[in-house]
Scaffold this active site. Structure first.
Site, PDB file in Angstrom:
ATOM      1  CG  PHE A  83      -1.919  -0.965   1.425  1.00 49.02           C
ATOM      2  CD1 PHE A  83      -3.083  -0.893   0.680  1.00 49.02           C
ATOM      3  CD2 PHE A  83      -1.785  -2.000   2.334  1.00 49.02           C
ATOM      4  CE1 PHE A  83      -4.083  -1.847   0.827  1.00 49.02           C
ATOM      5  CE2 PHE A  83      -2.782  -2.959   2.493  1.00 49.02           C
ATOM      6  CZ  PHE A  83      -3.931  -2.883   1.735  1.00 49.02           C
ATOM      7  CB  ALA A  84       4.264   2.038   1.256  1.00 46.80           C
ATOM      8  N   GLY A  85       2.633   4.461  -0.478  1.00 50.54           N
ATOM      9  CA  GLY A  85       2.739   5.323  -1.647  1.00 50.54           C
ATOM     10  C   GLY A  85       2.042   6.639  -1.383  1.00 50.54           C
ATOM     11  CB  SER A 127      -6.014   3.768  -8.495  1.00 47.62           C
ATOM     12  OG  SER A 127      -7.000   4.762  -8.599  1.00 47.62           O
ATOM     13  CE1 TYR A 151      -1.930   7.519  -6.446  1.00 45.53           C
ATOM     14  CE2 TYR A 151      -3.976   7.820  -7.656  1.00 45.53           C
ATOM     15  CZ  TYR A 151      -3.236   7.148  -6.697  1.00 45.53           C
ATOM     16  OH  TYR A 151      -3.809   6.113  -5.998  1.00 45.53           O
ATOM     17  CE  LYS A 155      -1.366   3.863  -6.784  1.00 47.15           C
ATOM     18  NZ  LYS A 155      -0.745   3.061  -5.714  1.00 47.15           N
TER      19      LYS A 155
HETATM   20  P1  NAD Z   1      -2.700   6.393   3.028  1.00 51.86           P
HETATM   21  O1  NAD Z   1      -1.895   7.602   2.712  1.00 51.86           O
HETATM   22  O2  NAD Z   1      -3.662   6.454   4.169  1.00 51.86           O
HETATM   23  O3  NAD Z   1      -1.726   5.142   3.280  1.00 51.86           O
HETATM   24  C1  NAD Z   1      -0.465   5.043   2.683  1.00 51.86           C
HETATM   25  C2  NAD Z   1       0.529   4.694   3.779  1.00 51.86           C
HETATM   26  O4  NAD Z   1       1.833   4.577   3.204  1.00 51.86           O
HETATM   27  C3  NAD Z   1       0.639   5.766   4.865  1.00 51.86           C
HETATM   28  O5  NAD Z   1       0.565   5.157   6.143  1.00 51.86           O
HETATM   29  C4  NAD Z   1       1.995   6.409   4.632  1.00 51.86           C
HETATM   30  O6  NAD Z   1       2.583   6.866   5.844  1.00 51.86           O
HETATM   31  C5  NAD Z   1       2.773   5.267   4.021  1.00 51.86           C
HETATM   32  N1  NAD Z   1       3.861   5.669   3.148  1.00 51.86           N
HETATM   33  C6  NAD Z   1       3.861   6.635   2.205  1.00 51.86           C
HETATM   34  N2  NAD Z   1       5.054   6.693   1.607  1.00 51.86           N
HETATM   35  C7  NAD Z   1       5.828   5.735   2.182  1.00 51.86           C
HETATM   36  C8  NAD Z   1       7.161   5.305   1.990  1.00 51.86           C
HETATM   37  N3  NAD Z   1       7.957   5.876   1.075  1.00 51.86           N
HETATM   38  N4  NAD Z   1       7.623   4.294   2.746  1.00 51.86           N
HETATM   39  C9  NAD Z   1       6.839   3.716   3.681  1.00 51.86           C
HETATM   40  N5  NAD Z   1       5.570   4.090   3.913  1.00 51.86           N
HETATM   41  C10 NAD Z   1       5.083   5.082   3.168  1.00 51.86           C
HETATM   42  O7  NAD Z   1      -3.452   5.950   1.687  1.00 51.86           O
HETATM   43  P2  NAD Z   1      -4.561   4.865   1.443  1.00 51.86           P
HETATM   44  O8  NAD Z   1      -5.804   5.568   1.083  1.00 51.86           O
HETATM   45  O9  NAD Z   1      -4.579   3.876   2.536  1.00 51.86           O
HETATM   46  O10 NAD Z   1      -3.997   4.209   0.106  1.00 51.86           O
HETATM   47  C11 NAD Z   1      -3.201   3.033   0.128  1.00 51.86           C
HETATM   48  C12 NAD Z   1      -2.799   2.689  -1.294  1.00 51.86           C
HETATM   49  O11 NAD Z   1      -3.976   2.504  -2.082  1.00 51.86           O
HETATM   50  C13 NAD Z   1      -1.968   3.755  -2.004  1.00 51.86           C
HETATM   51  O12 NAD Z   1      -0.993   3.112  -2.798  1.00 51.86           O
HETATM   52  C14 NAD Z   1      -2.975   4.462  -2.875  1.00 51.86           C
HETATM   53  O13 NAD Z   1      -2.391   5.021  -4.022  1.00 51.86           O
HETATM   54  C15 NAD Z   1      -3.907   3.317  -3.241  1.00 51.86           C
HETATM   55  N6  NAD Z   1      -5.261   3.761  -3.588  1.00 51.86           N
HETATM   56  C16 NAD Z   1      -5.953   4.551  -2.713  1.00 51.86           C
HETATM   57  C17 NAD Z   1      -7.219   4.983  -3.048  1.00 51.86           C
HETATM   58  C18 NAD Z   1      -7.995   5.916  -2.136  1.00 51.86           C
HETATM   59  O14 NAD Z   1      -8.873   6.619  -2.619  1.00 51.86           O
HETATM   60  N7  NAD Z   1      -7.725   5.953  -0.833  1.00 51.86           N
HETATM   61  C19 NAD Z   1      -7.804   4.588  -4.259  1.00 51.86           C
HETATM   62  C20 NAD Z   1      -7.071   3.765  -5.112  1.00 51.86           C
HETATM   63  C21 NAD Z   1      -5.795   3.359  -4.756  1.00 51.86           C
HETATM   64  C1  WQD Z   2     -15.883  12.113  -5.502  1.00 52.51           C
HETATM   65  C2  WQD Z   2     -17.007  12.965  -6.087  1.00 52.51           C
HETATM   66  C3  WQD Z   2     -16.256  15.107  -6.824  1.00 52.51           C
HETATM   67  C4  WQD Z   2     -15.206  16.706  -2.892  1.00 52.51           C
HETATM   68  C5  WQD Z   2     -10.099  10.321  -5.991  1.00 52.51           C
HETATM   69  C6  WQD Z   2      -8.872  10.167  -6.847  1.00 52.51           C
HETATM   70  C7  WQD Z   2      -8.797   8.761  -7.388  1.00 52.51           C
HETATM   71  C8  WQD Z   2      -8.902   7.717  -6.273  1.00 52.51           C
HETATM   72  C9  WQD Z   2     -10.053   7.991  -5.356  1.00 52.51           C
HETATM   73  C10 WQD Z   2      -6.676   7.052  -5.566  1.00 52.51           C
HETATM   74  C11 WQD Z   2     -16.606  13.725  -7.351  1.00 52.51           C
HETATM   75  C12 WQD Z   2     -17.230  15.246  -5.680  1.00 52.51           C
HETATM   76  C13 WQD Z   2     -15.639  15.882  -3.913  1.00 52.51           C
HETATM   77  C14 WQD Z   2     -15.978  17.870  -2.583  1.00 52.51           C
HETATM   78  C15 WQD Z   2     -17.525  17.265  -4.316  1.00 52.51           C
HETATM   79  N1  WQD Z   2      -7.734   7.752  -5.425  1.00 52.51           N
HETATM   80  N2  WQD Z   2     -16.784  16.172  -4.604  1.00 52.51           N
HETATM   81  N3  WQD Z   2     -17.114  18.090  -3.296  1.00 52.51           N
HETATM   82  O1  WQD Z   2     -12.013  12.373  -7.406  1.00 52.51           O
HETATM   83  O2  WQD Z   2     -13.547  10.351  -7.604  1.00 52.51           O
HETATM   84  O3  WQD Z   2     -11.250  10.065  -6.776  1.00 52.51           O
HETATM   85  O4  WQD Z   2     -10.049   9.356  -4.923  1.00 52.51           O
HETATM   86  O5  WQD Z   2      -6.382   6.282  -6.440  1.00 52.51           O
HETATM   87  O6  WQD Z   2      -7.605   8.646  -8.085  1.00 52.51           O
HETATM   88  O7  WQD Z   2      -8.934  11.097  -7.916  1.00 52.51           O
HETATM   89  O8  WQD Z   2     -12.891  11.187  -5.344  1.00 52.51           O
HETATM   90  O9  WQD Z   2     -13.892  11.858  -3.211  1.00 52.51           O
HETATM   91  O10 WQD Z   2     -12.490  13.534  -4.485  1.00 52.51           O
HETATM   92  O11 WQD Z   2     -14.716  12.902  -5.361  1.00 52.51           O
HETATM   93  O12 WQD Z   2     -18.564  17.526  -4.925  1.00 52.51           O
HETATM   94  O13 WQD Z   2     -15.627  18.654  -1.678  1.00 52.51           O
HETATM   95  O14 WQD Z   2     -17.348  13.965  -5.118  1.00 52.51           O
HETATM   96  O15 WQD Z   2     -16.424  16.129  -7.758  1.00 52.51           O
HETATM   97  O16 WQD Z   2     -17.741  13.779  -8.178  1.00 52.51           O
HETATM   98  P1  WQD Z   2     -12.471  11.076  -6.903  1.00 52.51           P
HETATM   99  P2  WQD Z   2     -13.458  12.404  -4.514  1.00 52.51           P
END
Ligand code: NAD
Ligand code: WQD
Length: 340
Positions: A83-85, A127, A151, A155
């Site tokens: 997950f780290a990123g 993602s 970003y 991915k």
């Molecule tokens: P998050 O930021 O809560 O968790 C990521 C964790 O990685 C954090 O605890 C951070 O401290 C750690 N981290 C960051 N860089 C690091 C490094 N260089 N070395 C070690 N640890 C590090 O994010 P999340 O929402 O839990 O997302 C987890 C993963 O899922 C990410 O790769 C993210 O891109 C992916 N993802 C998230 C979403 C979302 O909307 N939350 C959607 C799709 C994909």
């Molecule tokens: C959801 C909907 C906004 C905030 C993001 C990343 C994506 C993935 C998930 C990592 C949209 C609307 C939002 C606000 C609003 N992450 N909105 N008012 O943009 O779908 O996805 O998180 O991989 O890569 O881009 O998520 O929660 O920002 O938005 O109206 O204050 O809510 O326009 O329609 P998004 P979001």
């Protein structure tokens, strides 16, 4: 019977912490490797309260190959969930090198250390952003790549690197999991999402309005070609996602190969659907205005989830009301995140 150790990079973060709970419930022992650049060490106390078991902790950077080698020497790691990123789309536009370094470079260093240690089971956090603006929804996994931000391109690049790795050495067992919009919190209210500063994402923003930390929500666009004019997404409960990781891990452990799966509900919900569900479960009114569209936003998309169900036997069980109810419980109990 000794349990299998699973290295969870980024295991202190939002999705990682919930996955540690699901892993422990499934009988695994998580080892969290995290730099805490976007998380709080106190999450481990909460995971322990929920699970009755404290994950092992390695504090450090996933780009530290020597540290990774030591972890693999010291523990018999059965697999890695990575997950780290970094995940902020806007920051990735402003500082692309940092995103390529951590997300792409970090994965290459991790995979090298894994190969050297003969640990070839990897679950990767991809993602739905790799699809960009898709031609149609529900989006099947075969839809073309069209990531629209640095970003999203990190991915895509990691997905392609992992495919090359699997081609070179078919002993690898890799799952590339494409999450849609993860929201919600553990039902205990003990762990959840705590963004730094003003939230970019919808659900944390709505929760902060409900709890009184912010005055009103701005809906980014009310003139989309959707049923109510607001953007449509596939919101998926973080505990469903966490359980999806356990299912994927079990699957790849039993079947070498390269798996690519959408993890979502298959249901599109609008911004107003989320706001109204949140109002119902919290009894609060979410003050809101409709503003202009947010640059870079896709009008509407949701997942085709048939492959995840057919391959893993996994499907999301929790609906939008439960996502809101659990977010609300976490937000009310922890308005300052893990500080409280
Ligand atoms: P998050 O930021 O809560 O968790 C990521 C964790 O990685 C954090 O605890 C951070 O401290 C750690 N981290 C960051 N860089 C690091 C490094 N260089 N070395 C070690 N640890 C590090 O994010 P999340 O929402 O839990 O997302 C987890 C993963 O899922 C990410 O790769 C993210 O891109 C992916 N993802 C998230 C979403 C979302 O909307 N939350 C959607 C799709 C994909
Ligand atoms: C959801 C909907 C906004 C905030 C993001 C990343 C994506 C993935 C998930 C990592 C949209 C609307 C939002 C606000 C609003 N992450 N909105 N008012 O943009 O779908 O996805 O998180 O991989 O890569 O881009 O998520 O929660 O920002 O938005 O109206 O204050 O809510 O326009 O329609 P998004 P979001």
């Amino acid at each position: 019977m000794p349990t299998s150790h699973i290295l969870v990079t980024g295991g202190a973060g939002f999705i990682g912490s919930h996955t540690c709970v699901a892993l422990t419930a499934a009988g695994y022992t998580p080892i969290v490797l995290d730099s805490f650049s976007n998380s709080d060490v106190r999450v481990l106390d909460r995971i322990e309260r929920i699970s009755g078991q404290r994950p092992l902790l390695v504090q450090g950077d996933v780009r530290d190959g020597a540290l990774l080698s030591r972890v693999f020497e010291q523990h018999a790691v059965a697999g890695v969930i990575h997950f780290a990123g970094l995940k902020a789309v806007g920051d990735s536009v402003a500082d692309p090198l940092q995103y390529y370094d951590v997300n792409v470079g970090g994965t290459v260093i991790l995979a090298r250390a894994m190969a050297a240690a003969q640990v070839k089971t990897l679950i990767f956090s991809s993602s739905a952003t790799v699809y960009g603006e898709p031609e149609r929804s529900p989006i099947p996994e075969e839809a073309p790549y069209a990531a629209a931000s640095p970003y999203g391109r990190t991915k895509r690049m990691v997905e392609e690197i992992l495919a090359d790795l699997h081609f070179a050495d078919p002993a690898w067992r890799i799952a590339r999991l494409r999450y849609f919009n993860p929201v919600g919190a553990h039902e205990s209210g003990l762990i959840g999402e705590h963004p730094n500063g003003k939230p970019n994402n919808l659900m944390p923003f709505v929760s902060q309005v409900a709890v009184g930390l912010r005055e009103r929500l701005t809906i980014h666009g009310g003139d989309y070609p959707t049923p109510d004019g607001t953007g449509v997404r596939d919101y998926v409960h973080v505990m469903d996602l966490a359980e999806g990781h356990v299912a994927a891990l079990r699957h790849v452990m039993a079947h070498p190969g390269l798996l690519t799966l959408n993890l979502g509900t298959g249901i599109g919900g609008s911004v107003l659907d989320v706001v109204r569900a949140f109002e119902r479960v919290s009894g609060k009114t979410i003050a809101r205005d409709v503003g202009p569209r947010r640059s870079g936003d896709v009008p509407a998309y949701w997942a085709d989830v048939t492959q995840a169900k057919a391959t893993l036997g996994w499907e999301a069980k929790r609906d939008i009301e439960q996502m809101c109810a659990d977010s609300w419980r976490w937000q009310q109990g922890n308005p300052k995140g893990y500080e409280g």
